[in-house]
Design a protein around this motif. Structure first.
Motif, PDB file in Angstrom:
ATOM      1  N   GLU A 253      -7.457   3.895   1.454  1.00  0.00           N
ATOM      2  CA  GLU A 253      -6.607   2.669   0.695  1.00  0.00           C
ATOM      3  C   GLU A 253      -5.179   3.140   1.112  1.00  0.00           C
ATOM      4  O   GLU A 253      -4.433   2.587   1.222  1.00  0.00           O
ATOM      5  CB  GLU A 253      -6.712   2.739  -0.791  1.00  0.00           C
TER       6      GLU A 253
ATOM      7  N   THR B 237       1.107  -1.236  -0.112  1.00  0.00           N
ATOM      8  CA  THR B 237       0.056   0.016   0.111  1.00  0.00           C
ATOM      9  C   THR B 237       0.878   1.383  -0.072  1.00  0.00           C
ATOM     10  O   THR B 237       0.274   2.314  -0.378  1.00  0.00           O
ATOM     11  CB  THR B 237      -0.858  -0.088   1.147  1.00  0.00           C
TER      12      THR B 237
ATOM     13  N   VAL C 284     -13.689   3.228  -5.070  1.00  0.00           N
ATOM     14  CA  VAL C 284     -14.427   2.365  -3.854  1.00  0.00           C
ATOM     15  C   VAL C 284     -15.689   2.843  -3.246  1.00  0.00           C
ATOM     16  O   VAL C 284     -16.288   1.875  -2.919  1.00  0.00           O
ATOM     17  CB  VAL C 284     -13.081   2.662  -2.778  1.00  0.00           C
TER      18      VAL C 284
ATOM     19  N   LEU D 285      -7.621  -2.037   2.941  1.00  0.00           N
ATOM     20  CA  LEU D 285      -8.220  -0.673   3.580  1.00  0.00           C
ATOM     21  C   LEU D 285      -8.022  -0.470   4.813  1.00  0.00           C
ATOM     22  O   LEU D 285      -7.831  -1.425   5.829  1.00  0.00           O
ATOM     23  CB  LEU D 285      -9.883  -0.750   3.467  1.00  0.00           C
TER      24      LEU D 285
ATOM     25  N   ARG E 272      -5.588  10.729  -6.716  1.00  0.00           N
ATOM     26  CA  ARG E 272      -6.235   9.923  -5.568  1.00  0.00           C
ATOM     27  C   ARG E 272      -7.513  10.305  -5.313  1.00  0.00           C
ATOM     28  O   ARG E 272      -8.195   9.163  -5.037  1.00  0.00           O
ATOM     29  CB  ARG E 272      -5.103  10.035  -4.367  1.00  0.00           C
TER      30      ARG E 272
ATOM     31  N   ARG F 102     -10.239   7.255  -5.677  1.00  0.00           N
ATOM     32  CA  ARG F 102     -11.096   6.972  -4.179  1.00  0.00           C
ATOM     33  C   ARG F 102     -12.463   6.565  -4.602  1.00  0.00           C
ATOM     34  O   ARG F 102     -13.131   5.873  -4.033  1.00  0.00           O
ATOM     35  CB  ARG F 102     -10.861   8.072  -3.277  1.00  0.00           C
TER      36      ARG F 102
ATOM     37  N   PRO G  16      -3.320   3.245  -5.459  1.00  0.00           N
ATOM     38  CA  PRO G  16      -4.611   2.767  -5.344  1.00  0.00           C
ATOM     39  C   PRO G  16      -5.137   2.879  -6.917  1.00  0.00           C
ATOM     40  O   PRO G  16      -4.642   3.669  -7.790  1.00  0.00           O
ATOM     41  CB  PRO G  16      -5.477   4.028  -4.519  1.00  0.00           C
TER      42      PRO G  16
ATOM     43  N   ARG H 287      -9.202  -3.643  -7.535  1.00  0.00           N
ATOM     44  CA  ARG H 287      -9.707  -3.875  -6.069  1.00  0.00           C
ATOM     45  C   ARG H 287      -8.272  -3.319  -5.101  1.00  0.00           C
ATOM     46  O   ARG H 287      -7.288  -3.694  -5.447  1.00  0.00           O
ATOM     47  CB  ARG H 287      -9.769  -5.193  -5.789  1.00  0.00           C
ATOM     48  N   PRO H 288      -8.749  -2.686  -3.952  1.00  0.00           N
ATOM     49  CA  PRO H 288      -7.748  -1.971  -3.039  1.00  0.00           C
ATOM     50  C   PRO H 288      -6.748  -3.339  -2.589  1.00  0.00           C
ATOM     51  O   PRO H 288      -7.331  -4.553  -2.321  1.00  0.00           O
ATOM     52  CB  PRO H 288      -8.513  -1.331  -1.845  1.00  0.00           C
TER      53      PRO H 288
ATOM     54  N   TRP I  76     -13.597  -8.008   5.306  1.00  0.00           N
ATOM     55  CA  TRP I  76     -13.453  -7.305   4.094  1.00  0.00           C
ATOM     56  C   TRP I  76     -14.835  -7.324   3.334  1.00  0.00           C
ATOM     57  O   TRP I  76     -15.408  -8.392   3.212  1.00  0.00           O
ATOM     58  CB  TRP I  76     -12.397  -8.147   3.420  1.00  0.00           C
TER      59      TRP I  76
END
Length: 396
Positions: free
Chosen positions: A219, A28, A237, A118, A230, A234, A33, A114-115, A103
């Motif tokens: 993320e 991460t 999500v 988180l 970002r 975001r 992301p 997919r992240p 999750w």
């Protein structure tokens, strides 16, 4: 290795950690992301192998240019998952990864985007809350109307047991979060920065309240700052996490439209609240409505789309007027009377397209109800009926 330190720090926060999970924390910090190439590497090679190559400098991951590899390696050299874990634990933040109990499975619909995981701040279960959630998004520089609609919709959804998800930004996002909090309901803020670093700064107190009463998720690892890209990434999500996305106000160029389009691609419901046709802040919303978005005006209409079978919004209709309760024949005779002056039964019957005897019978019925009165051999509307008729109201 400093894995033991990280495991100790996370164990003290009540989480179960292993080296694979720590490698996700490491990634991460290295992979941005929404990076589908990174997601593909993880899917094809596995988390541990991707992390190992980035740490050791090779072999180079598939499809990576020399310039990008150098950038990834520079990030990898500075990444310290142990420090991130310790910082998160100190801030009351946990890391939720794919495959763990908390999750939200719907995030898997993002595929390689997919992240990696988180970071979550707050006590409730993100998975459980996401099962019954709706995204409310819109313009940052919203109008008073937009703020009012966002707050009202959020409060009403919260009172119906729905979780309101938004991005924690100024404008519609903030109004939606406040509406849900004000109703004593549940809300989730998905941030484009580290969840220990509230952004925008003017919403530091709001985000603190959300973390206490709801959830703050993101993320990016602790301390990371937001960037324009970002924010955009975001939004996928927010779209994937929820059953549907409602856009309250949005100009033609708006990140909220990105969220709505992501929701549509993922097969989620896309909804929009109409605004004035002359408002630039509603132009993007109206463009959505010209496409596949569904017009909604209240929480009941939203729940009808995203809720379970049978959760229908009430039928929309105007108020029931006293004349609506009259028999069709009586309404026809009433309509045959002139707005002023008197009329003879024969003329009334002719205009009502009925017999004179039937017209007279109806006139006496209408007199008993206060609609008409008799003057010698003629009939006329009552004074109150004429005043109401001129005012455009029901004549009763």
């Amino acid at each position: 290795m400093r894995t033991g330190e990280a495991v100790s720090a996370c164990t003290s926060a009540g989480e179960e950690w292993d080296e694979t999970l720590l490698d996700r924390v490491f990634l991460t910090r290295v992979i941005e992301p929404g990076d589908e190439s990174g997601g593909r590497w993880v899917r094809e090679c596995g988390v541990r192998e991707v992390a190992r190559r980035l740490r050791r400098g090779g072999p180079v991951l598939p499809g990576v240019s020399d310039r990008r590899w150098a950038g990834l390696r520079a990030r990898a050299e500075r990444a310290d998952p142990c420090r991130d874990v310790a910082t998160a634990a100190a801030a009351g933040v946990r890391f939720v990864a794919p495959g763990q109990t908390e999750w939200p499975g719907q995030l898997d619909d993002l595929g390689d985007a997919r992240p990696l995981g988180l970071w979550v701040r707050g006590r409730p279960s993100l998975r459980m809350w996401a099962l019954k959630s709706v995204a409310l998004v819109g313009a940052r520089a919203c109008t008073a109307y937009g703020a009012h609609m966002a707050a009202t919709l959020a409060a009403d959804l919260a009172e119906r047991g729905w979780v309101v998800v938004s991005g924690g930004a100024y404008g519609v996002d903030g109004a939606a979060h406040r509406g849900a909090l004000g109703a004593g309901g549940a809300t989730v803020a998905v941030l484009a920065c580290g969840v220990d670093r509230p952004y925008p700064r003017g919403h530091a107190e709001l985000i603190r309240r959300i973390a206490e009463q709801g959830l703050v998720a993101g993320e990016l690892p602790p301390g990371e700052h937001p960037t324009p890209s970002r924010f955009i990434l975001r939004n996928r999500v927010i779209a994937a996490l929820t059953r549907g996305t409602v856009v309250v106000e949005a100009a033609h160029r708006s990140g909220s439209l990105v969220t709505a389009r992501a929701a549509r691609r993922l097969g989620r419901h896309t909804m929009a609240v109409p605004g004035p046709a002359t408002s630039a802040l509603s132009a993007g919303v109206h463009e959505l409505l010209r496409g596949d978005a569904v017009l909604v005006t209240d929480a009941a209409e939203i729940v009808e789309l995203v809720g379970d079978m049978g959760e229908l919004a009430p039928e929309r209709r105007g108020p029931v007027l006293p004349t609506d309760l009259l028999e069709p024949g009586a309404r026809q005779v009433l309509a045959a009377l002139p707005a002023s002056g008197t009329a003879a039964p024969a003329g009334i019957a002719r205009r009502a397209q009925t017999s004179q005897d039937d017209a007279i019978a109806r006139l006496y019925e209408l007199r008993a109800l206060g609609y008409v009165e008799r003057h010698d051999d003629g009939w006329k509307l009552t004074r109150q009926a004429m005043i109401s008729a001129r005012a455009g109201r029901d004549p009763c």
